[in-house]
Design a protein around this motif. Structure first.
Motif, PDB file in Angstrom:
ATOM      1  N   ASN A 145       0.853  -1.186   0.000  1.00  0.00           N
ATOM      2  CA  ASN A 145       0.000   0.000   0.000  1.00  0.00           C
ATOM      3  C   ASN A 145       0.891   1.240   0.000  1.00  0.00           C
ATOM      4  OD1 ASN A 145       0.586  -0.973   2.821  1.00  0.00           O
ATOM      5  ND2 ASN A 145      -0.245   1.036   3.333  1.00  0.00           N
ATOM      6  N   VAL A 146       0.631   2.168  -0.901  1.00  0.00           N
ATOM      7  CA  VAL A 146       1.556   3.284  -1.096  1.00  0.00           C
ATOM      8  C   VAL A 146       0.968   4.597  -0.594  1.00  0.00           C
ATOM      9  CG1 VAL A 146       2.657   2.192  -3.079  1.00  0.00           C
ATOM     10  CG2 VAL A 146       0.721   3.738  -3.442  1.00  0.00           C
ATOM     11  N   SER A 147       1.840   5.557  -0.344  1.00  0.00           N
ATOM     12  CA  SER A 147       1.388   6.914  -0.077  1.00  0.00           C
ATOM     13  C   SER A 147       1.025   7.570  -1.406  1.00  0.00           C
ATOM     14  CB  SER A 147       2.480   7.724   0.626  1.00  0.00           C
ATOM     15  OG  SER A 147       3.668   7.726  -0.140  1.00  0.00           O
ATOM     16  N   TYR A 148      -0.002   8.413  -1.391  1.00  0.00           N
ATOM     17  CA  TYR A 148      -0.416   9.108  -2.608  1.00  0.00           C
ATOM     18  C   TYR A 148      -0.942  10.484  -2.216  1.00  0.00           C
ATOM     19  CZ  TYR A 148      -5.237   7.916  -1.290  1.00  0.00           C
ATOM     20  OH  TYR A 148      -6.427   7.797  -0.615  1.00  0.00           O
ATOM     21  N   ASN A 183      -1.260   8.781   4.675  1.00  0.00           N
ATOM     22  CA  ASN A 183      -2.492   8.929   3.899  1.00  0.00           C
ATOM     23  C   ASN A 183      -3.680   9.323   4.772  1.00  0.00           C
ATOM     24  OD1 ASN A 183      -1.089   8.203   1.616  1.00  0.00           O
ATOM     25  ND2 ASN A 183      -1.872   6.118   1.524  1.00  0.00           N
ATOM     26  N   SER A 184      -3.696   8.822   6.004  1.00  0.00           N
ATOM     27  CA  SER A 184      -4.824   9.147   6.889  1.00  0.00           C
ATOM     28  C   SER A 184      -4.873  10.631   7.206  1.00  0.00           C
ATOM     29  CB  SER A 184      -4.739   8.327   8.184  1.00  0.00           C
ATOM     30  OG  SER A 184      -3.722   8.815   9.049  1.00  0.00           O
ATOM     31  N   VAL A 185      -3.705  11.253   7.318  1.00  0.00           N
ATOM     32  CA  VAL A 185      -3.647  12.700   7.551  1.00  0.00           C
ATOM     33  C   VAL A 185      -3.980  13.462   6.267  1.00  0.00           C
ATOM     34  CG1 VAL A 185      -2.132  14.642   8.148  1.00  0.00           C
ATOM     35  CG2 VAL A 185      -2.004  12.498   9.449  1.00  0.00           C
ATOM     36  N   ASP A 217      -1.723  19.510   7.464  1.00  0.00           N
ATOM     37  CA  ASP A 217      -2.581  18.586   6.733  1.00  0.00           C
ATOM     38  C   ASP A 217      -1.895  18.008   5.500  1.00  0.00           C
ATOM     39  OD1 ASP A 217      -2.466  20.914   5.308  1.00  0.00           O
ATOM     40  OD2 ASP A 217      -4.620  21.055   4.910  1.00  0.00           O
ATOM     41  N   LEU A 218      -0.553  18.070   5.454  1.00  0.00           N
ATOM     42  CA  LEU A 218       0.188  17.504   4.330  1.00  0.00           C
ATOM     43  C   LEU A 218       1.492  16.887   4.818  1.00  0.00           C
ATOM     44  CD1 LEU A 218       0.634  16.925   1.357  1.00  0.00           C
ATOM     45  CD2 LEU A 218       1.584  19.224   1.094  1.00  0.00           C
ATOM     46  N   LEU A 219       1.522  15.563   4.819  1.00  0.00           N
ATOM     47  CA  LEU A 219       2.726  14.818   5.163  1.00  0.00           C
ATOM     48  C   LEU A 219       3.310  14.224   3.889  1.00  0.00           C
ATOM     49  CD1 LEU A 219       1.472  12.861   8.325  1.00  0.00           C
ATOM     50  CD2 LEU A 219       2.349  15.204   8.160  1.00  0.00           C
ATOM     51  N   VAL A 220       4.644  14.179   3.827  1.00  0.00           N
ATOM     52  CA  VAL A 220       5.324  13.644   2.648  1.00  0.00           C
ATOM     53  C   VAL A 220       6.151  12.434   3.073  1.00  0.00           C
ATOM     54  CG1 VAL A 220       6.896  14.124   0.739  1.00  0.00           C
ATOM     55  CG2 VAL A 220       5.417  15.945   1.621  1.00  0.00           C
ATOM     56  N   ASP A 221       5.927  11.323   2.411  1.00  0.00           N
ATOM     57  CA  ASP A 221       6.608  10.062   2.724  1.00  0.00           C
ATOM     58  C   ASP A 221       8.029  10.114   2.173  1.00  0.00           C
ATOM     59  OD1 ASP A 221       7.014   7.360   3.444  1.00  0.00           O
ATOM     60  OD2 ASP A 221       6.382   6.690   1.451  1.00  0.00           O
ATOM     61  N   THR A 222       8.985  10.470   3.037  1.00  0.00           N
ATOM     62  CA  THR A 222      10.354  10.714   2.568  1.00  0.00           C
ATOM     63  C   THR A 222      11.345   9.618   2.928  1.00  0.00           C
ATOM     64  OG1 THR A 222      10.866  11.910   4.610  1.00  0.00           O
ATOM     65  CG2 THR A 222      10.057  13.207   2.727  1.00  0.00           C
ATOM     66  N   HIS A 223      11.088   8.861   3.986  1.00  0.00           N
ATOM     67  CA  HIS A 223      12.050   7.873   4.509  1.00  0.00           C
ATOM     68  C   HIS A 223      13.363   8.563   4.890  1.00  0.00           C
ATOM     69  CE1 HIS A 223      10.006   4.705   1.659  1.00  0.00           C
ATOM     70  NE2 HIS A 223       9.172   5.232   2.545  1.00  0.00           N
ATOM     71  N   GLY A 224      13.254   9.812   5.320  1.00  0.00           N
ATOM     72  CA  GLY A 224      14.474  10.556   5.614  1.00  0.00           C
ATOM     73  C   GLY A 224      14.617  11.000   7.046  1.00  0.00           C
TER      74      GLY A 224
END
Length: 283
Positions: A145-148, A183-185, A217-224
């Motif tokens: 399941n991916v972030s979008y 994604n929930s956020v 209200d905007l999170l970015v999936d960075t793995h950082g």
């Protein structure tokens, strides 16, 4: 030959990057139970690097998490690439291959993970391609399941789309806990409700990672960055509901010393042990 590949995967794992290889060859930290690699990052290389990698795969447990299968692409499936992956998996005695429930190519490579439209038509299209990949690999494909950040042409929820693809394709799930939280956020849904809706019997393993707060209200999936408390809590709930399964810590940039990553791996192990103890008390 790595005889440990026949033993069920367990514990806490780490994504292996090429810059880590010398240190890991000298002494693999005890906190690392297995490694995850993207086959695309290793297939092209020969010489010393390939020998070092083969030395590690002969000694330790490895799984693969791909980057460019592009399972939802409008372009025909790259069968040549899938066969290369199959050869790589067999060469290194790797029994688990996961990919993203997204796409990254159209008329050319897009260099990003694009959201598949959440439609019935897309369910049938993706499931057929998954079955084709599984037939070539002669093993299950594990979808993440991916972030979008947008949902073009959406006719069903992310949850219903994911469940429908898993069912029709009859494949396994890589449950990314951080992606659920992100994604929930971003899309204002209940993370725990999504988590509990996933089919326990299809979950092969979990991913956990850090992300960047662009705005409230905007999170970015960075793995950082390091994993945050709400994501750790969601992982603990995943263990309680779906069972303790292997868990991979992702860190793709701003990579700290290996000892710092091992602290997070040990936190995974502590959560796994606590959940195992709690489940045993209930039995």
């Amino acid at each position: 030959m790595n005889t440990s590949a026949t033993i069920p995967l367990s514990g806490a794992g780490l994504g292996l990057r090429r810059e880590m290889i010398d240190e890991v060859l000298r002494l693999k930290p005890a906190a690392i139970d297995f490694f995850e690699v993207a086959p695309e990052n290793w297939i092209p290389f020969g010489g010393k690097l390939q020998k070092q990698f083969r030395q590690l795969t002969e000694q330790h447990r490895f799984i693969c998490h791909g980057l460019s299968l592009s399972i939802g692409s409008p372009e025909p499936l790259d069968v040549v690439f899938v066969r290369q992956v199959k050869q790589f998996l067999r060469q290194h005695n790797i029994s688990l291959y996961s990919e993203h429930l997204s796409y990254c190519s159209g008329a050319g490579h897009l260099y990003d993970l694009m959201p598949i439209p959440f439609t019935e038509e897309a369910v049938h299209y993706v499931a057929a391609r998954v079955r084709q990949v599984q037939d070539i690999l002669e093993q299950p494909l594990v979808l993440e399941n991916v972030s979008y950040y947008a949902a073009p042409g959406q006719q069903m929820s992310e949850q219903d789309f994911t469940l429908a693809v898993l069912q029709e394709a009859d494949c396994q799930l890589l449950l990314d806990v951080n992606n659920i939280y992100v994604n929930s956020v971003n899309h204002r849904y209940d993370a725990l409700q999504f988590l509990l809706a996933m089919p326990s019997e299809r979950i092969a393993y979990y991913h956990i990672a850090g992300h960047f707060n662009e705005a409230d209200d905007l999170l970015v999936d960075t793995h950082g960055t390091a994993v945050i408390d709400p994501v750790w809590q969601l992982l603990a709930q995943a263990y309680q509901w779906h069972g303790v399964k292997p868990t991979l810590l992702e860190r793709d940039f701003n990579i700290p010393h290996l000892s710092v990553l091992c602290e997070e791996l040990n936190k995974i192990k502590a959560l796994q042990q606590s959940s195992t103890d709690n489940l045993a008390l209930r039995a």
